[in-house]
Scaffold this motif. Structure first.
Motif, PDB file in Angstrom:
ATOM      1  N   GLY A  55       3.082   1.319  -1.069  1.00 23.91           N
ATOM      2  CA  GLY A  55       3.442   0.307  -0.082  1.00 23.91           C
ATOM      3  C   GLY A  55       4.842   0.526   0.438  1.00 23.91           C
ATOM      4  O   GLY A  55       5.694   1.095  -0.253  1.00 23.91           O
ATOM      5  N   GLN A  77       3.162  -1.110   5.622  1.00 19.24           N
ATOM      6  CA  GLN A  77       1.935  -0.412   5.256  1.00 19.24           C
ATOM      7  C   GLN A  77       1.674  -0.599   3.769  1.00 19.24           C
ATOM      8  O   GLN A  77       2.600  -0.668   2.970  1.00 19.24           O
ATOM      9  CB  GLN A  77       2.028   1.084   5.574  1.00 19.24           C
ATOM     10  CG  GLN A  77       2.095   1.408   7.055  1.00 19.24           C
ATOM     11  CD  GLN A  77       2.123   2.891   7.331  1.00 19.24           C
ATOM     12  OE1 GLN A  77       2.221   3.700   6.417  1.00 19.24           O
ATOM     13  NE2 GLN A  77       2.061   3.261   8.601  1.00 19.24           N
ATOM     14  N   VAL A  78       0.386  -0.654   3.384  1.00 21.90           N
ATOM     15  CA  VAL A  78       0.014  -0.747   1.969  1.00 21.90           C
ATOM     16  C   VAL A  78      -1.365  -0.134   1.799  1.00 21.90           C
ATOM     17  O   VAL A  78      -2.218  -0.259   2.681  1.00 21.90           O
ATOM     18  CB  VAL A  78       0.042  -2.210   1.474  1.00 21.90           C
ATOM     19  CG1 VAL A  78      -0.974  -3.072   2.205  1.00 21.90           C
ATOM     20  CG2 VAL A  78      -0.158  -2.274  -0.030  1.00 21.90           C
ATOM     21  N   GLY A  79      -1.586   0.567   0.685  1.00 25.32           N
ATOM     22  CA  GLY A  79      -2.881   1.200   0.486  1.00 25.32           C
ATOM     23  C   GLY A  79      -3.011   1.879  -0.858  1.00 25.32           C
ATOM     24  O   GLY A  79      -2.255   1.614  -1.791  1.00 25.32           O
ATOM     25  N   ASP A  98      -4.332   9.612   0.825  1.00 24.04           N
ATOM     26  CA  ASP A  98      -4.146   8.167   0.794  1.00 24.04           C
ATOM     27  C   ASP A  98      -4.720   7.550   2.059  1.00 24.04           C
ATOM     28  O   ASP A  98      -4.920   8.217   3.070  1.00 24.04           O
ATOM     29  CB  ASP A  98      -2.666   7.797   0.652  1.00 24.04           C
ATOM     30  CG  ASP A  98      -1.787   8.472   1.689  1.00 24.04           C
ATOM     31  OD1 ASP A  98      -1.993   8.248   2.896  1.00 24.04           O
ATOM     32  OD2 ASP A  98      -0.897   9.247   1.303  1.00 24.04           O
ATOM     33  N   ASP A 100      -4.114   3.739   4.189  1.00 21.24           N
ATOM     34  CA  ASP A 100      -3.295   2.520   4.205  1.00 21.24           C
ATOM     35  C   ASP A 100      -3.656   1.626   5.377  1.00 21.24           C
ATOM     36  O   ASP A 100      -3.953   2.113   6.477  1.00 21.24           O
ATOM     37  CB  ASP A 100      -1.806   2.879   4.337  1.00 21.24           C
ATOM     38  CG  ASP A 100      -1.214   3.427   3.061  1.00 21.24           C
ATOM     39  OD1 ASP A 100      -1.963   4.057   2.288  1.00 21.24           O
ATOM     40  OD2 ASP A 100      -0.007   3.250   2.836  1.00 21.24           O
ATOM     41  N   SER A 102      -2.074  -0.605   8.176  1.00 20.65           N
ATOM     42  CA  SER A 102      -0.788  -0.453   8.856  1.00 20.65           C
ATOM     43  C   SER A 102      -0.551  -1.601   9.821  1.00 20.65           C
ATOM     44  O   SER A 102      -1.458  -2.011  10.554  1.00 20.65           O
ATOM     45  CB  SER A 102      -0.754   0.876   9.630  1.00 20.65           C
ATOM     46  OG  SER A 102       0.427   0.977  10.407  1.00 20.65           O
ATOM     47  N   ARG A 218       8.227   4.632   1.624  1.00 24.31           N
ATOM     48  CA  ARG A 218       7.358   3.821   0.770  1.00 24.31           C
ATOM     49  C   ARG A 218       7.552   4.174  -0.700  1.00 24.31           C
ATOM     50  O   ARG A 218       8.099   5.227  -1.043  1.00 24.31           O
ATOM     51  CB  ARG A 218       5.894   4.009   1.163  1.00 24.31           C
ATOM     52  CG  ARG A 218       5.363   5.422   1.013  1.00 24.31           C
ATOM     53  CD  ARG A 218       3.977   5.526   1.615  1.00 24.31           C
ATOM     54  NE  ARG A 218       3.387   6.844   1.411  1.00 24.31           N
ATOM     55  CZ  ARG A 218       2.198   7.198   1.870  1.00 24.31           C
ATOM     56  NH1 ARG A 218       1.472   6.340   2.578  1.00 24.31           N
ATOM     57  NH2 ARG A 218       1.719   8.404   1.642  1.00 24.31           N
TER      58      ARG A 218
END
Length: 229
Positions: A55, A77-79, A98, A100, A102, A218
């Motif tokens: 993240g 962003q996170v994933g 990965d 994410d 966004s 991140r």
């Protein structure tokens, strides 16, 4: 009297012999006790499969060619992350992917876009090679490869458009071991998703190429399966 003297001599001889044996035993006794061997922890082994989460956020830039409008972007962003490492001595080579969610987005106005032109990105995925050098449980690395994500362009009063584009990414980071099978990392990526054509859906021209570039910072947390230490 002779018998008494002889008996006394035998007794004295036996006593002296016993004392000599005791002294001999003492002379060969160890003078110190060796300390226990020092326990040396083996080096970390980065090889194997891992899963994790990441993240962060970033900034970027988009340009609408038809109306010469430049747009500054920002968002979070996170994933999730998956990867595999191979270690050769201190060198660590790996493959990581990965995907994410966004929130990268920006809006700007210009003389040809008075109501505002908006560019956004709702998801981003990368598949990258990694090359690192392990200092025990600490590993700096460089990374680069494929980037895929959507480019969304819109302006009030028109339908707007969204396209999935493939581009490239390059960056680097630092990963370090935590207790157990966990590692943490800090990473920077530059992403170029190329250009998408919004065209008449953005109400400006039949061809209106909209570009997207991102700079992402991140953090990540990974769990290594079969981690060797």
């Amino acid at each position: 009297m002779k018998k008494i003297i002889v008996a006394g001599c035998f007794a004295l001889g036996a006593l002296l012999a016993a004392q000599g044996a005791s002294a001999a035993d003492l002379s060969v006794a160890p003078l110190y006790k060796a300390p226990p061997p020092v326990q040396v922890s083996p080096a970390y082994n980065w090889s194997g499969f891992y899963l994790g989460a990441n993240g962060g956020g970033g900034w970027g830039h988009s340009r609408w060619d038809a109306n010469a409008t430049g747009i500054n972007l920002s968002g979070g962003q996170v994933g999730g992350t998956a990867g595999y490492n191979w270690q050769f001595g201190n060198t660590v080579l790996g493959l990581e992917g990965d995907i994410d969610w966004s929130g990268m987005k920006g809006t700007a106005t210009s003389s040809l876009c008075p109501n505002g032109c908006t560019t956004s990105n709702t998801w981003l995925s990368t598949v990258r090679g990694r090359a690192g050098y392990a200092f025990g449980g600490v590993m700096p690395y460089v990374t680069g490869g494929l980037a895929v994500g959507d480019i969304r362009a819109s302006t009030p009063g028109f339908a707007g458009d969204s396209a999935t584009n493939a581009g490239w990414t390059v960056g680097g980071g630092l990963e370090f071991a935590l207790p157990g099978n966990w590692t943490a990392k800090a990473e920077y990526l530059h992403v170029d998703l190329g250009r998408a054509n919004c065209g008449a859906n953005c109400g400006i021209a039949p061809t209106d190429n909209v570009s997207m570039h991102q700079d992402i910072v991140r953090a990540g947390l990974n769990y290594h399966f079969g981690w060797g230490k």
